[in-house]
Scaffold this active site. Structure first.
Site, short mmCIF file in Angstrom:
data_model
loop_
_atom_site.label_atom_id
_atom_site.label_comp_id
_atom_site.label_asym_id
_atom_site.label_seq_id
_atom_site.Cartn_x
_atom_site.Cartn_y
_atom_site.Cartn_z
N GLU A 179 -13.94 5.60 2.90
CA GLU A 179 -13.90 4.77 4.19
C GLU A 179 -14.41 5.60 5.51
OE1 GLU A 179 -10.31 2.83 6.91
OE2 GLU A 179 -10.53 5.15 6.41
N ASP A 229 -9.59 7.95 2.34
CA ASP A 229 -9.07 7.56 3.82
C ASP A 229 -9.89 8.19 4.76
OD1 ASP A 229 -7.48 5.88 5.74
OD2 ASP A 229 -6.62 7.88 6.20
#
Length: 593
Positions: A292, A225
């Site tokens: 990401e 993330d």
């Protein structure tokens, strides 16, 4: 095969063409290279204990549904111990499942049951920050070694009580004062999410061990993330002003010292080695790492490997061009430019991917228009590489943008207040999955769910789509079945803007150009006539056969049509569950058109 020479599939917005000599079944490759990766937002997927929040056992209970749909792997949004200020992205223990979702035993059971069905489970991995309730932070705030420098601390400006001029992604200052330590800590996201200090090798080692812990228990991969926020300038230099209109917004400064620092790629390369060494030592199936980062294409592509190719990094970084660069106003030239540019810049030998939806962005039907749901889902399933999809997109769920302020929970929306929350909040795309037309859409037996259920769920839900002759779900699953063909798994790609509004591409085998499919999408509101020879010169003359149609198509599966004068209809507004009849939703009239 008399009467036609080629095979075609056409929808109101989508078409396919294949030769009568179709490709054979998939050749052996690592499982992830052509996977359909389905993101599950566990809070909203399925609730088994009646508390209004989805849980791990809910995912386990629906594994057969995923298998039947054609999903290869599922990525779970955070399920680890957390005070839930940012719904799990503020982790207080990276080695424990939050009781809200179940137990570590429940997660290991999920790994095992998924394995029996040939499904893979990918976990969300959140290394940029932890919760301020994590043991590491508590000790760091107290100045206790070895945790003192686990986080990014700064004394602030020479003027007492003045923080540095950096802002949070979630609005407002990115620095929070600690009375205990008498310093500021950095939080690039919510105030309860202090940024970890990756200039401290002990922090990297901690996350090495976290990766190993979950690989040992059965995880098949990790989605990393917000990775481009990992490092900050060691000298804490001020960033230049970018947009002075709002001094509290994230866009106020140009983030040259807090985003996309090159040291980030070294850590990703290191974690790739940790993962590959585990796979080699245990002989397990491939375990993947996905990254990401909402950033420029050149910075995203660096996550594949070092410039000289000597260091391997992520198996693939998420490609967000379908999320960020195209929308309902894009024309055929826009689609061609954006998709071709990504493929042309892909490092040689690397696997591409396409992210069509996730929990942070408006849903496909809300972003592109509900009339284009089938088109976009089929586009996703027929482009080269990995298809990344979000739970609910298969049934055409849309954003609940009219959710009341009192029901809104997302800090990204709540931080901007009741006047602006509706357009900043991510809650509208996180509402519970619409399984059927019973209480709470079959998601939960609770009196109240954590977010309200979309109010029109009785008209649009999975059960109704399964019972319908034509539905978004059926188009989605049929597209996945076609995706299994060797042409889609291994075939080359060539595209063309056939008109201002009709985008088309061909997938074909280089060694056998007679094995191919053509996909057509009409993005406009007018009927168009196209000649399929403009896309592929191996079609020949005569008729072609329809292979797959959208819910509002003028064509039928197995219908034969002329290749030289093919009518491609515009998209039409339809309910996903009620084809052939019209309904009213607010002020918009829906029907077959």
């Amino acid at each position: 095969m008399s009467g036609w020479k080629c095979l075609l599939a056409v929808a109101c917005t989508v078409g396919f063409l294949a030769s009568s000599t179709r490709g054979q079944n998939q050749t052996d490759t690592d499982w992830w290279k052509t996977a359909v990766l389905y993101q599950i937002y566990p809070r909203s997927f399925y609730d088994t204990d009646g508390n209004g929040v989805g849980d791990i056992r809910g995912v386990t209970a629906k594994l057969q549904y995923l298998k039947d749909t054609g999903i290869d792997a599922t990525w779970l949004s955070p399920i680890f111990q957390s005070p839930q200020r940012d719904f799990g992205y503020d982790v207080s223990d990276f080695l424990q499942v939050d009781p809200l979702f179940g137990t570590n035993g429940d997660l290991e059971e999920l790994f095992g049951e998924a394995r029996k069905l040939g499904l893979k489970i990918v976990l969300d991995f959140v290394p940029n920050h932890s919760s301020n309730e994590h043991w590491w932070f508590v000790q760091s705030e107290l100045g206790v070694e070895p945790y003192r420098d686990y986080y990014v601390w700064h004394p602030g400006r020479p003027v007492p009580g003045q923080a540095r001029p950096d802002n949070s992604v979630f609005y407002g200052s990115a620095w929070e004062w600690s009375e205990i330590r008498q310093e500021y800590y950095l939080h690039q996201f919510e105030v309860g999410q202090p940024d970890l200090n990756y200039r401290n090798p002990r922090v990297i080692e901690e996350f090495d061990n976290i990766l190993r812990f979950w690989m040992e228990r059965g995880a098949s991969g990790f989605r990393v993330d917000a990775i481009n926020h990992m490092f900050e300038d060691a000298l804490f230099r001020d960033e230049p002003i970018n947009d002075p209109s709002d001094p509290l917004s994230y866009g106020y400064t140009h983030h040259i010292y807090t985003n996309n620092l090159l040291e980030t790629y070294d850590v990703i390369g290191h974690w790739r080695k940790v993962i590959d060494e585990f796979v080699e030592q245990t002989g397990s199936d491939a375990i993947i790492m996905l990254t990401e980062a909402y950033t420029s294409m050149d910075m995203v592509l660096r996550f594949y490997q070092s410039d000289d190719g000597s260091e391997q990094r992520a198996h693939f970084p998420f490609n967000f061009v379908l999320l960020g660069e195209l929308n309902g106003d894009s024309n055929a030239r826009d689609f061609k430019y954006v998709i071709d540019r990504w493929l042309e810049n892909l490092p040689r030998g690397k696997v591409t991917n396409w992210v069509l939806g996730n929990h942070d962005q408006p849903r496909v039907g809300s972003r592109y228009g509900e009339e284009r749901i089938d088109a976009m889902n089929v586009l996703l399933m027929t482009l080269p590489g990995v298809a990344v999809t979000y739970n609910g997109e298969e049934i055409g769920m849309v954003d609940y943008r009219d959710m009341a302020w009192e029901d809104s929970l997302d800090p990204q929306g709540c931080n901007v207040g009741p006047e602006l929350y509706k357009w900043k909040s991510r809650d509208p795309q996180r509402t519970p999955f619409q399984w059927d037309d019973t209480h709470n859409a079959g998601f939960s037996t609770a009196n109240r769910t954590w977010l309200p259920v979309y109010p029109y769920y009785r008209q649009s839900n999975l059960r109704k789509q399964l019972e319908s002759d034509r539905s978004h779900y059926q188009v989605y699953t049929e597209a996945i079945k076609l995706r299994r063909d060797r042409v889609f798994r291994e075939g080359a790609f060539r595209s063309r803007a056939l008109t201002e509004q009709v985008y088309g591409f061909v997938r074909y085998l280089k060694e056998d150009r007679s094995a191919f499919f053509i996909v057509l999408i009409n993005l406009g509101n007018q009927m168009a006539v196209v000649d399929l020879h403009d896309l592929h010169d191996s079609i020949g003359d005569g008729e072609v056969r329809v292979f797959l149609v959208g819910t509002a198509s003028r064509y039928k599966v197995n219908q034969t049509v002329e290749a030289t004068q093919l009518l491609v209809g515009p998209p039409r507004m339809v309910w996903s569950d009620s084809f052939g009849s019209s309904r009213t939703c607010g002020s918009v009239r829906w029907g077959m058109g």
